[in-house]
Enzyme design. Structure first.
Site, PDB file in Angstrom:
ATOM      1  CD  GLU A  22      -2.266  -1.674   2.631  1.00  0.00           C
ATOM      2  OE1 GLU A  22      -2.085  -0.928   3.623  1.00  0.00           O
ATOM      3  OE2 GLU A  22      -2.750  -2.818   2.733  1.00  0.00           O
ATOM      4  CG  ASP A  49       0.578  -3.227  15.127  1.00  0.00           C
ATOM      5  OD1 ASP A  49       0.432  -3.314  16.347  1.00  0.00           O
ATOM      6  OD2 ASP A  49       1.519  -2.583  14.604  1.00  0.00           O
ATOM      7  CB  ILE A  99       1.672  -9.805  10.322  1.00  0.00           C
ATOM      8  CG1 ILE A  99       1.611  -9.934  11.835  1.00  0.00           C
ATOM      9  CG2 ILE A  99       2.866  -8.984   9.848  1.00  0.00           C
ATOM     10  CD1 ILE A  99       2.752 -10.740  12.428  1.00  0.00           C
ATOM     11  CG  HIS A 146      -0.877   1.821  14.003  1.00  0.00           C
ATOM     12  ND1 HIS A 146      -2.202   1.750  14.329  1.00  0.00           N
ATOM     13  CD2 HIS A 146      -0.839   2.033  12.657  1.00  0.00           C
ATOM     14  CE1 HIS A 146      -2.940   1.938  13.240  1.00  0.00           C
ATOM     15  NE2 HIS A 146      -2.131   2.104  12.210  1.00  0.00           N
ATOM     16  CD  GLU A 172      -3.389  -4.765   5.020  1.00  0.00           C
ATOM     17  OE1 GLU A 172      -4.583  -5.124   4.935  1.00  0.00           O
ATOM     18  OE2 GLU A 172      -3.044  -3.582   5.208  1.00  0.00           O
TER      19      GLU A 172
END
Ligand SMILES: Cc1ncc(C[n+]2csc(CCOP(=O)(O)OP(=O)(O)O)c2C)c(N)n1
Ligand SMILES: [Mg+2]
Lengths: 334, 328
Positions: free
Chosen positions: B31, B87, B89, B131, B62
């Site tokens: 992104e 975060d 993942i 985050h 993702e």
């Protein structure tokens, strides 16, 4: 086109046509008899794990794969034996894999739900529902990035319509005009639940919302499947982008071999209707006979040949050795 | 002439650029990776050199683009996916754990997945609970994946180049607080093998095994300890898998006292594993139990005074080391 003609071009086209549909017939019979053997071997407790049979759905795999080249890619599912065979896998190595033998396609480490074969473009069967939509889309990305004209076909059951990853992948594929075809095998059931209880709105609408070319077809009619698949594959190959194909079909047996008492989720009449009136092998054989492409004896001959082949494949697999235990730590890393 | 110094972010970018020049199959998915060069500007300039076909902006999907990378890697490409914050993942877990990690094994060695996932870790950026996490232990747990935790610009460049050339899925965690850290980085091509620890500072009295963001903390603590007459050795495993057990154990045997530092949660975490490896390998040479220091077992809070106590600092490591050496 029922009358014979003396025009050599037309008659050679007819010969190719005849050859093609007899090949398709043989392929469908192969899948049916392969699964019969699986059922047999499983019931005799020779096969570990689970067996999800493809019987009843043969026209989908065969109709699609007849439209593909050997170097095109497919991804498959837990109900994947039909896809692998239709793409060109050989029954003996498949059976060996089903029994966990070293001679299997994955050296026995994948099993029924994970058959993979680079030689036939089979990227692998996936036991995560919807798990391979990204892989198929990525193979289509490579095809384009590497300047080849390969296409990728992603087979999945209608249960995967519930997975968000499908919609992420279709969005990406359309944005990037990737040569991938999402083939939804709608056999009416997600395991033991009718798909109408899990699927809101329109199925094709989900694909057209992203701008994909979308179609639905009678998945029991191999010629119909092949016709639309051929169009979508050609379109994808030419760079016109991805497509979605809904194939309406039915699995004859349980969700897996052990699913015996099914009346709490579907009726015996329903099963009987599909077997009697909509069987894909019957549908094609009727047409072959009408065309004069084969007579009953010829079709029976194909069946016996295939049966012998499948029996030999099972024998091969049963006799084949298991991998040595040192295999357990091989191929964790490349 | 003094060695050239560049930042950690520049080192990452240089590794990518060199590998993309060397091998036309290397491409980037993520992104805002193209013109924006990511929010951290780590990738700026790459799309200008390599074009939008190789530095590919994706939708905010993702799972989708990680899955595409798995398939692309299987069929001839060498994708590097960019997951903006570690975060996120969580959204890629099926693709990494059930697909990428298993394709090679399940196919009996027939298919390979040569891909890299780059993402971040690290707290204290005032980014709050979604985050700020350091979740590298999750991937370290899974056979079939490799996990890289660079702690200096030099290591970042050399390890990333190796990761891109590796035939397996490799996850490369970058500490977001370290992007501006400067250090010497050779301009030429070099690689650092995965699975080779680096002794970042030699010492005799105590070993501080530290990963990623915690290496700088350990080095800072070592300076404080030196003033107390305690000589600390700082060992950086650099990869949690493959793991250079021998270097960790040898250092533990030499110093007889060990603290393991990692910014992930300690509970069932990287520190637990490293401490166990050391305890098993150096048991008879240890003069104290191996101590673990990681993030507190709380979601990372926003409020600065709260956030700051959740991760080890030079001071807390210094205090713990003094105590372990019997000098508190
Ligand atoms: C992610 C995930 N959830 C659940 C399952 C368990 N499961 C295996 S097959 C299946 C039903 C799949 O239905 P469908 O996609 O329609 O395929 P079919 O079996 O009808 O061919 C389920 C729920 C799974 N394998 N993966
Ligand atoms: Mg179904």
């Amino acid at each position: 086109m029922t009358t014979a003609t003396s025009n050599p071009e037309t008659s050679s086209a007819a010969a190719t046509e005849k050859e093609k549909w007899l090949r398709a017939y043989r392929q469908m019979v192969s899948i049916r008899l392969f699964e019969e053997q699986v059922n047999e071997v499983y019931t005799r407790a020779l096969m570990p794990g689970l067996a999800h049979l493809y019987s009843g759905e043969e026209a989908v795999a065969v109709g699609i794969c007849e439209a593909l080249r050997i170097d095109d890619y497919i991804t498959s599912t837990h109900r994947g034996h039909g896809h692998c065979l239709a793409k060109g896998a050989s029954p003996d190595r498949m059976f060996a894999e089903l029994l966990g033998k070293e001679a299997g396609y994955c050296r026995g480490k994948g099993g029924s739900m994970h058959i993979a074969d680079p030689a036939t473009g089979n990227l692998g069967a996936n036991a995560i529902v919807g798990g391979s939509v990204g892989i198929a889309t990525g193979a289509a990305f490579s095809a384009r990035a590497l300047g080849t004209d390969r296409v990728a076909v992603c087979f999945f059951g209608e249960g995967a319509l519930g997975q968000g990853s499908l919609y992420e992948a279709m969005n990406l594929a359309q944005l990037w005009k990737l040569p991938v075809i999402y083939v939804c095998e709608n056999n009416l059931y997600n395991e033991y639940t009718h798909y109408t209880e899990t699927t809101a709105g329109s199925i094709l609408g989900r694909a057209t919302a992203f701008g994909l070319e979308a179609a639905s077809v009678d998945g029991q009619d191999v010629r119909a499947v092949n016709e639309v698949a051929t169009r979508l594959v050609k379109r994808a190959r030419s760079g016109a982008g991805p497509a979605f194909l809904q194939c309406d079909t039915y699995r004859y047996s349980g969700h897996h071999v052990g699913d015996i008492n099914r009346e709490y989720y579907r009726s015996k009449q329903e099963e009987q209707h599909w077997r009697t009136d909509r069987d894909p092998i019957k549908v094609l054989s009727k047409w072959l006979l009408e065309q004069g492409y084969a007579d009953a004896a010829a079709l029976d001959g194909i069946t016996s040949e295939v049966r012998a082949l499948m029996e030999a494949a099972v024998k091969f697999a049963i006799a084949a050795p298991y991998p040595g235990v040192d295999e357990v730590e091989k191929h964790v890393y490349a | 002439m003094p060695e050239r110094e560049i930042t950690f972010a520049q080192a990452v970018r240089e590794a990518l650029a060199e590998e993309m020049r060397r091998d036309s199959h290397v491409c980037i998915f993520g992104e805002d990776v193209a013109e924006a060069g990511t929010p951290f500007k780590v990738l700026s300039g790459l799309v200008e050199e390599f074009g939008a076909k190789r530095v590919v902006d994706t939708p905010i999907s993702e799972a989708g683009f990680t899955g595409v990378a798995v398939g692309a890697a299987m069929t001839g490409m060498r994708p590097v996916v960019d997951i903006m914050f570690g975060d996120f993942i969580t959204l890629t877990m099926d693709q990494m754990v059930n697909q990428a990690a298993k394709v090679h094994y399940m196919s009996g060695g027939h298919w390979r997945v040569p891909m890299v996932m780059r993402t971040t870790l690290g707290a204290t950026r005032r980014s709050a609970a979604q985050h700020s996490q350091s979740l590298h232990a999750w991937f370290s747990h899974v056979p079939g994946l490799k996990v890289v935790l660079p702690s200096t610009p030099y290591d970042a460049k050399g390890l990333l180049k190796t990761a891109i050339r590796d035939e397996n899925p490799v996850i490369f965690f970058e500490d977001k607080m370290m992007y501006k850290l400067k250090g010497p980085v050779p301009e030429e091509d070099y690689t650092i093998p995965l699975g080779v620890a680096d002794v970042k500072r030699a010492g005799d009295d105590i070993t501080l095994v530290a990963t990623s963001s915690m290496v700088q903390v350990a080095l800072g603590a070592a300076i404080l300890l030196e003033k107390e007459g305690i000589s600390a050795e700082v060992v950086d495993p650099r990869t949690t898998w493959p793991l250079d057990e021998k270097t960790l154990i040898d250092s533990a045997k030499k110093t007889s006292r060990v603290i393991v530092l990692d910014e992930g949660y300690g509970r069932y975490g990287v520190t637990a594993e490293l401490a166990a490896v050391i305890a098993e390998g150096a048991f008879y040479d240890l003069d104290a139990p191996v101590k673990r220091m990681g993030a507190m077992h709380v979601p990372i809070p926003f409020s600065p005074p709260l956030e700051d106590v959740t991760v080890p600092t030079e001071q807390t490591v210094f205090d713990a080391a003094r105590q372990l050496c019997g000098k508190a």
